[in-house]
Design an enzyme around this catalytic site. Sequence first.
Site, mmCIF file in Angstrom:
data_model
loop_
_atom_site.group_PDB
_atom_site.id
_atom_site.type_symbol
_atom_site.label_atom_id
_atom_site.label_comp_id
_atom_site.label_asym_id
_atom_site.label_seq_id
_atom_site.Cartn_x
_atom_site.Cartn_y
_atom_site.Cartn_z
ATOM 1 C CB ALA A 156 28.741 8.069 67.161
ATOM 2 C CB THR A 157 27.371 4.531 71.203
ATOM 3 O OG1 THR A 157 28.089 5.567 71.887
ATOM 4 C CG2 THR A 157 27.542 3.223 71.968
ATOM 5 C CB THR A 200 9.521 2.028 63.644
ATOM 6 O OG1 THR A 200 8.750 0.833 63.621
ATOM 7 C CG2 THR A 200 8.736 3.170 63.023
ATOM 8 C CB CYS A 242 31.479 8.268 77.616
ATOM 9 S SG CYS A 242 30.192 8.657 76.412
ATOM 10 C CB SER A 277 26.542 11.124 67.011
ATOM 11 O OG SER A 277 25.513 10.958 67.947
ATOM 12 C CB ALA A 278 21.996 13.980 64.853
ATOM 13 C CG HIS A 279 24.362 14.244 70.540
ATOM 14 N ND1 HIS A 279 25.134 14.710 71.571
ATOM 15 C CD2 HIS A 279 24.742 12.959 70.342
ATOM 16 C CE1 HIS A 279 25.946 13.760 71.991
ATOM 17 N NE2 HIS A 279 25.731 12.680 71.255
ATOM 18 C CD GLN A 310 33.665 15.092 69.774
ATOM 19 O OE1 GLN A 310 33.693 16.290 69.532
ATOM 20 N NE2 GLN A 310 32.931 14.591 70.757
ATOM 21 C CG ASN A 345 36.515 11.809 72.905
ATOM 22 O OD1 ASN A 345 37.549 11.241 72.577
ATOM 23 N ND2 ASN A 345 35.841 11.465 73.988
#
Length: 502
Positions: free
Chosen positions: A78-79, A245, A329, A205-207, A185, A157
Amino acid sequence: MMSTDTLRYFDYAATTPADPRVMEAMFGCLGAAGVFGNPASNSHAAGLKAKDLVEQARAQVAALIGAEPSEIVWTSGATESNNLALKGFFDCEPTRRHLVTSKLEHKAILDTASYLERLDVSVSYLLPDPSGEISPAAVEAACSHHTGLVSLMMVNNEIGTLTNIAEISRLVHAAGALLHVDAAQAVGKTAIDVKAMGVDLLSMSAHKVYGPKGIGALYVSREVASRIACQMHGGGHEQGLRSGTLATHQIVGMGTACELARTEMASDNERIAQLSERLLSGVRATGAITQNVSSAVRIPHTLSLTVELPNFFPSMLADDLAISSTSACNSAAGKPSHVLTGIGLGADSAERTVRLSLGRFTTEADVDFAVDCFRGAIERCREAGAGRQDMQIRQLSNDVSVAPQLSGADVRAAHAIGFRSIVCNRHDGEAAGQTQFAKIAEVASSLGMAAHYLPVESGDVTVEAAAAFGLLVAELPKPVLAYCRTGTRSATLWNLASSRQG
């Protein structure tokens, strides 16, 4: 149950563990027997198989947010998505050089906005309303014919507030601007339909949704794709918007995570809402905890709780609970959370605030354990209340606090509220009646605390002394309480050591 030995995990807003089904899908893309080819290699079957999996994952991500697969651009998270959206837009926009955002945004937005200001982009930072939300009315008032982009979180968040994106979108488009949404979020926690909501750009963001770290996506509406400039060059991948890639295993992991979120979000949310209410009921019964932004529209996953006792430190819970006192963060900054101060909390209250975030693997046993931990910490605070007031402890970071000259009784009170180490920054014999360090060390040792003598002269704090103090603190059990005559020398040492580390 999410635990490491006795540590229970309540920091899902920082990151989530990968779902085992996600891991299984990723493993199929690794090793010689897996689908390991480069998705851009169209001349052989290995590359084509990888490309098929990448496009399947793209469709899975798109389905979760109501987008077309061709509108999903892979990024590292996401960043990067936020940077691509904001910088990419203003790189292409010559006239409407005004950005509207809020003071509650993630640093990935705020730092990017600060960068853009140096490129002659004017930025308006909205304040939350009394309930902690960014209101449509505030957005409307900030927009003008100069506004090119509005960028807001869907879910905050730190406090979990839910922004009315659909209404804001209508107002933004009426002003002739585009809307970017940071949904890091929100994905997997609340329903998203980018078409129905009128979103032009959306970061993921996946995590945060039980996928792997290092992969994310930016939704770019086909109507605005030509208005976004590439920020990473080198091959023209992702329709020319993001070169590099493609990491098939990570992309497959994100696709699988999004597919699971699409099919299981309703049941996950129902269970998490019940656990959240169980936790709130338990901690409220202590009579010492306030839930922040309780009247706002918010998701149940994220709770912001302030302990209304002046001698509470979040570190008192750190042995048992994986929780945050701010966003991941921000945690190293040593300053009160900009989100908490943004909703009106003073610095002292912000320092006594913790974020608990629940997720797919949180259990009732975890919640009951957390409630017991809060009860124990609050009981210790009440027992040591008078001592903290006498000591005038000042918290400088999650790990370090300072105080004026301590006595043996003060050391016992410090131990009761969770301190593990004492550092003396004052020479013995500076003043009559001063408790000697040997006495402090004796009491600390009897309580199992570390105690170190690192004195400096008043008004003569050197860079070398600060470096030595920083190295000592790094090695000591946390949290650390340092003291001198007034606490000023200790604070100066830490601030100087921290600035050199940063």
